[in-house]
Design a protein around this motif. Structure first.
Motif, PDB file in Angstrom:
ATOM      1  N   ASP A  29      47.921 141.983 159.549  1.00 30.72           N
ATOM      2  CA  ASP A  29      48.054 143.404 159.224  1.00 30.72           C
ATOM      3  C   ASP A  29      48.031 143.558 157.705  1.00 30.72           C
ATOM      4  O   ASP A  29      48.946 143.103 157.012  1.00 30.72           O
ATOM      5  N   THR A  30      47.007 144.163 157.174  1.00 31.72           N
ATOM      6  CA  THR A  30      46.857 144.270 155.719  1.00 31.72           C
ATOM      7  C   THR A  30      47.770 145.318 155.095  1.00 31.72           C
ATOM      8  O   THR A  30      47.853 145.417 153.875  1.00 31.72           O
ATOM      9  N   VAL A  31      48.472 146.090 155.917  1.00 29.68           N
ATOM     10  CA  VAL A  31      49.459 147.029 155.390  1.00 29.68           C
ATOM     11  C   VAL A  31      50.660 146.246 154.843  1.00 29.68           C
ATOM     12  O   VAL A  31      51.300 146.648 153.887  1.00 29.68           O
ATOM     13  N   VAL A  32      50.934 145.105 155.442  1.00 31.84           N
ATOM     14  CA  VAL A  32      52.036 144.237 155.011  1.00 31.84           C
ATOM     15  C   VAL A  32      51.513 143.338 153.889  1.00 31.84           C
ATOM     16  O   VAL A  32      50.486 142.678 154.051  1.00 31.84           O
ATOM     17  N   PRO A  33      52.189 143.298 152.739  1.00 29.89           N
ATOM     18  CA  PRO A  33      51.698 142.482 151.622  1.00 29.89           C
ATOM     19  C   PRO A  33      51.800 140.983 151.885  1.00 29.89           C
ATOM     20  O   PRO A  33      52.624 140.539 152.688  1.00 29.89           O
ATOM     21  N   MET A  34      50.937 140.206 151.205  1.00 31.62           N
ATOM     22  CA  MET A  34      50.977 138.751 151.256  1.00 31.62           C
ATOM     23  C   MET A  34      51.110 138.238 149.808  1.00 31.62           C
ATOM     24  O   MET A  34      50.131 137.849 149.196  1.00 31.62           O
ATOM     25  N   PRO A  35      52.338 138.265 149.265  1.00 34.14           N
ATOM     26  CA  PRO A  35      52.523 137.890 147.864  1.00 34.14           C
ATOM     27  C   PRO A  35      52.827 136.412 147.633  1.00 34.14           C
ATOM     28  O   PRO A  35      52.958 135.984 146.490  1.00 34.14           O
ATOM     29  N   LEU A  36      52.912 135.624 148.688  1.00 37.55           N
ATOM     30  CA  LEU A  36      53.438 134.267 148.593  1.00 37.55           C
ATOM     31  C   LEU A  36      52.525 133.252 149.254  1.00 37.55           C
ATOM     32  O   LEU A  36      51.936 133.532 150.297  1.00 37.55           O
ATOM     33  N   SER A  37      52.444 132.062 148.647  1.00 36.63           N
ATOM     34  CA  SER A  37      51.749 130.918 149.255  1.00 36.63           C
ATOM     35  C   SER A  37      52.688 129.727 149.297  1.00 36.63           C
ATOM     36  O   SER A  37      53.421 129.475 148.330  1.00 36.63           O
ATOM     37  N   LEU A  38      52.658 129.003 150.396  1.00 41.06           N
ATOM     38  CA  LEU A  38      53.474 127.798 150.579  1.00 41.06           C
ATOM     39  C   LEU A  38      52.567 126.617 150.894  1.00 41.06           C
ATOM     40  O   LEU A  38      51.474 126.793 151.441  1.00 41.06           O
ATOM     41  N   MET A  39      53.053 125.406 150.599  1.00 42.52           N
ATOM     42  CA  MET A  39      52.307 124.182 150.894  1.00 42.52           C
ATOM     43  C   MET A  39      53.162 123.260 151.748  1.00 42.52           C
ATOM     44  O   MET A  39      54.312 122.964 151.408  1.00 42.52           O
TER      45      MET A  39
END
Length: 160
Positions: A29-39
């Motif tokens: 859902d692109t309304v919800v932000p994706m500000p984080l990346s994890l490894m």
């Protein structure tokens, strides 16, 4: 609404885990932000985790995606900054969806999987006190949401 997959001591919730089935992150859902990346970086059956001084817990390496930066690049950059380790064979693992306190905001995190073949000596930083190879067993001080994600990726579990 379904029960959260994991809840931490502060009430943050992991609502959904969507595993990648291709070389791309799952659509979200692109309304919800994706500000984080994890490894989730593995060596054999173990996952490399970091002890974050500020939060006082063990967690997955990762951080904020900077403006103009892709999620994969952010995961690779943050991993190197936090661990000092070379990571290879990086590919999408999935997307985690969180409900975060105190304002109950929804966020997605891009999650990538990689491998560390030849670990190098670790130098503590202002943010990261130490690193460890975690076998997936209970660990005092391990962030509950990160533990779920690490197990899901390392075991390739689909738990939406």
């Amino acid at each position: 609404m379904a029960e959260p997959l994991a809840v931490d001591s502060e009430g943050n919730e992991l609502l959904r885990w969507s595993a990648a089935s291709t070389d791309r992150l799952p659509l979200v859902d692109t309304v919800v932000p994706m500000p984080l990346s994890l490894m989730v970086a593995t060596r054999g059956t173990q996952v490399l985790i970091v002890y974050n001084r500020r939060r006082g817990c063990w967690e997955l390496p990762g951080g904020m995606i900077e403006p103009g930066e892709g999620a994969r690049h952010a995961a690779e950059r943050e991993f190197l900054e936090e661990t000092g380790q070379p990571c290879r064979n990086v590919h999408p693992a999935g997307v985690a969806t969180f409900r975060l306190r105190p304002d109950h905001r929804l966020e997605h995190a891009a999650v990538f999987r990689g491998e560390v073949h030849n670990p190098v000596p670790f130098e503590p930083t202002e943010e990261i006190e130490q690193i460890a190879w975690w076998p997936g067993s209970p660990l005092r001080g391990m962030a509950e949401l990160d533990a779920f994600i690490a197990r899901a990726v390392a075991m390739r579990v689909e738990a939406s």
